[in-house]
Design an enzyme around this catalytic site. Structure first.
Site, PDB file in Angstrom:
ATOM      1  CG  ASP A  98      -1.774   1.185   1.393  1.00 21.46           C
ATOM      2  OD1 ASP A  98      -2.014   1.878   0.387  1.00 21.46           O
ATOM      3  OD2 ASP A  98      -2.218   1.450   2.529  1.00 21.46           O
ATOM      4  CB  SER A 101      -0.609   3.177   4.881  1.00 23.26           C
ATOM      5  OG  SER A 101      -0.322   1.861   4.422  1.00 23.26           O
ATOM      6  CG  ASN A 103       2.895   2.484  10.422  1.00 19.80           C
ATOM      7  OD1 ASN A 103       2.345   3.553  10.181  1.00 19.80           O
ATOM      8  ND2 ASN A 103       3.830   2.357  11.365  1.00 19.80           N
ATOM      9  CD1 TRP A 105      -0.847  -2.515   9.507  1.00 16.69           C
ATOM     10  CD2 TRP A 105      -1.772  -4.469  10.096  1.00 16.69           C
ATOM     11  NE1 TRP A 105      -2.064  -2.606   8.874  1.00 16.69           N
ATOM     12  CE2 TRP A 105      -2.645  -3.794   9.213  1.00 16.69           C
ATOM     13  CE3 TRP A 105      -2.146  -5.712  10.593  1.00 16.69           C
ATOM     14  CZ2 TRP A 105      -3.871  -4.337   8.812  1.00 16.69           C
ATOM     15  CZ3 TRP A 105      -3.364  -6.263  10.202  1.00 16.69           C
ATOM     16  CH2 TRP A 105      -4.217  -5.570   9.323  1.00 16.69           C
ATOM     17  CE1 TYR A 143      -6.119   0.327   7.401  1.00 21.86           C
ATOM     18  CE2 TYR A 143      -5.647  -0.041   9.723  1.00 21.86           C
ATOM     19  CZ  TYR A 143      -5.221   0.053   8.413  1.00 21.86           C
ATOM     20  OH  TYR A 143      -3.903  -0.129   8.104  1.00 21.86           O
ATOM     21  CG  ASP A 283      -3.870   4.688  -1.818  1.00 25.52           C
ATOM     22  OD1 ASP A 283      -3.241   3.635  -1.616  1.00 25.52           O
ATOM     23  OD2 ASP A 283      -4.756   5.100  -1.055  1.00 25.52           O
ATOM     24  CB  THR A 286      -7.881   3.043  -2.841  1.00 23.12           C
ATOM     25  OG1 THR A 286      -9.271   3.161  -3.174  1.00 23.12           O
ATOM     26  CG2 THR A 286      -7.101   4.087  -3.626  1.00 23.12           C
TER      27      THR A 286
END
Length: 394
Positions: A98, A101, A103, A105, A143, A283, A286
């Site tokens: 992505d 963003s 991070n 995780w 989110y 992005d 999306t």
């Protein structure tokens, strides 16, 4: 993020420096024939998009030597994902890559048994990794239906033959509602800049660059747009693949490295100028094209869309081929999308097929160019030179 129907696997191409031998590692994919997204899934995608950029209820909250190729799984043309592993020995995860963003995780083995999103995916077991280092800090991310939260940790992260040491990442112990229950991916690899990362954690690709794991500090996306394609495309770490695009890349400088944000000269629809001198964000997380309020209304009106109470615009499926081209002007070059690119077919609640405009509302003064655009144009994310490049995808 988005809900999907494909079952995946991945093949990974590892390209090393010019004086070393390349290796090709392939993992076969499983294919599921049914790939039409439901209307509910498109709505979930829009909700996640708004939450990512902190646009809720119409209000915008401002916040601020080698390489590897990750072959991506294409699920319903809604998102693209591939494999990484974390720990020693490596624990495999299917991840969303992505650029919206920053991070990294994954779900934690310590999450509650009542947490369906966590239980539906592979979970990271810290005690099973000899290279795990506890961090102690907590993290939380917003989110569409709640807050993802857990603790930070450090461990080894591998993508193909690239091994990143001491990468800080999030171990999710609480995942929001139904947002991640049905997703094809277990977690997210954020490819944005540290400025937008939770706790300003160094992103994975920045670690690759700092540890000299790639010849060039650049990554690039090639996304296929046919939902029934066996191969969904590829993410190349360490450079660009000239066989995946035609002509030359048009590069533009980033406005402010955080998101992959750049100047958008203009937008035209059927020869009509819709927008001028805006900003845009590329992005990969999306599928949609998010437009500011004025442009959103004008475009969907010119397309003859029928508005619904859910901020969707329905289009006449039998008239799709008659719709005009939309052109995004970037760096003085014209990048066009045809109706087949920006019209999304979906399964309605009664089982019928409907056509939806891919242009969704962003209560902000910038555009979001998601996979609808990136799938048509090969996109190079040049971290070293703080620029982004586009060229027609092969």
């Amino acid at each position: 993020m988005h809900c999907l129907f494909w079952l995946l696997s991945v093949w990974i191409l590892c390209l090393f420096g010019p004086n070393s031998q390349a290796q090709l590692i392939r993992v076969p994919m499983q294919f599921q024939a049914s790939f039409m997204a439901s209307r509910r899934q498109h709505r979930a995608g829009r909700s996640s998009l708004l939450a990512k950029y902190n646009v809720v209820g119409g209000q915008e909250v401002t916040t601020q030597n080698g390489g590897a190729t990750e072959t991506l799984d294409n699920r319903l043309n809604l998102e693209y994902a591939g494999h990484i592993s974390i720990g020693t020995p490596g624990q495999p995860f299917h991840m969303l890559f992505d650029t919206g963003s920053a991070n990294l995780w994954v779900p934690s083995a310590e999450c509650s048994a009542k947490n369906l999103a966590c239980q539906h995916h592979h979970r990271y077991n810290a005690s099973a990794s000899s290279s795990y280092v506890p961090d102690g800090r907590r993290f939380a991310m917003a989110y569409g239906t709640g807050s993802l939260s857990g603790r930070l940790a450090q461990d080894t992260v591998s993508i193909g033959q690239l091994v990143v040491r001491n990468q800080t990442f999030g171990m999710a112990m609480h995942e929001p509602g139904s947002t991640f229950v049905d997703t094809n991916f277990a977690g997210i690899v954020g490819l944005g800049f540290r400025a937008i990362a939770e706790q300003k954690i160094k992103p994975l690709f920045e670690s690759m660059c700092d540890q000299s794991l790639v010849d060039e500090c650049i990554f690039s996306f090639y996304l296929k747009r046919n939902g029934s394609e066996r191969m969904g495309g590829e993410l190349l770490f360490g450079g660009v693949d000239k066989s995946k695009f035609s002509g030359s890349l048009t590069y533009v400088p980033l406005t402010l490295p955080g998101y992959w944000q750049f100047p958008l000269d203009g937008v035209e629809l059927g020869g009509t100028i819709i927008s001028q001198n805006r900003q845009a964000i590329a992005d990969t997380g999306t599928s949609l094209l998010a437009a500011p309020p004025r442009e959103y209304l004008i475009i969907n009106s010119l397309l003859g869309g029928l508005p619904t109470s859910n901020n969707e615009y329905l289009l006449n499926c039998s008239e799709i081929d008659k719709l005009p081209e939309i052109v995004f002007v970037i760096g003085g070059q014209r990048f066009g999308l045809q109706p087949r690119d920006y019209v999304m077919r979906a399964a309605n609640d009664d089982g019928s097929t409907i056509c939806l405009s891919a242009f969704t509302l962003m209560e902000a003064d910038f555009w979001i160019l998601g996979d609808v655009f990136i799938g048509r144009y090969y996109t190079a994310f040049d971290v070293a030179h703080r620029r982004i490049g586009f060229a027609p995808a092969a």
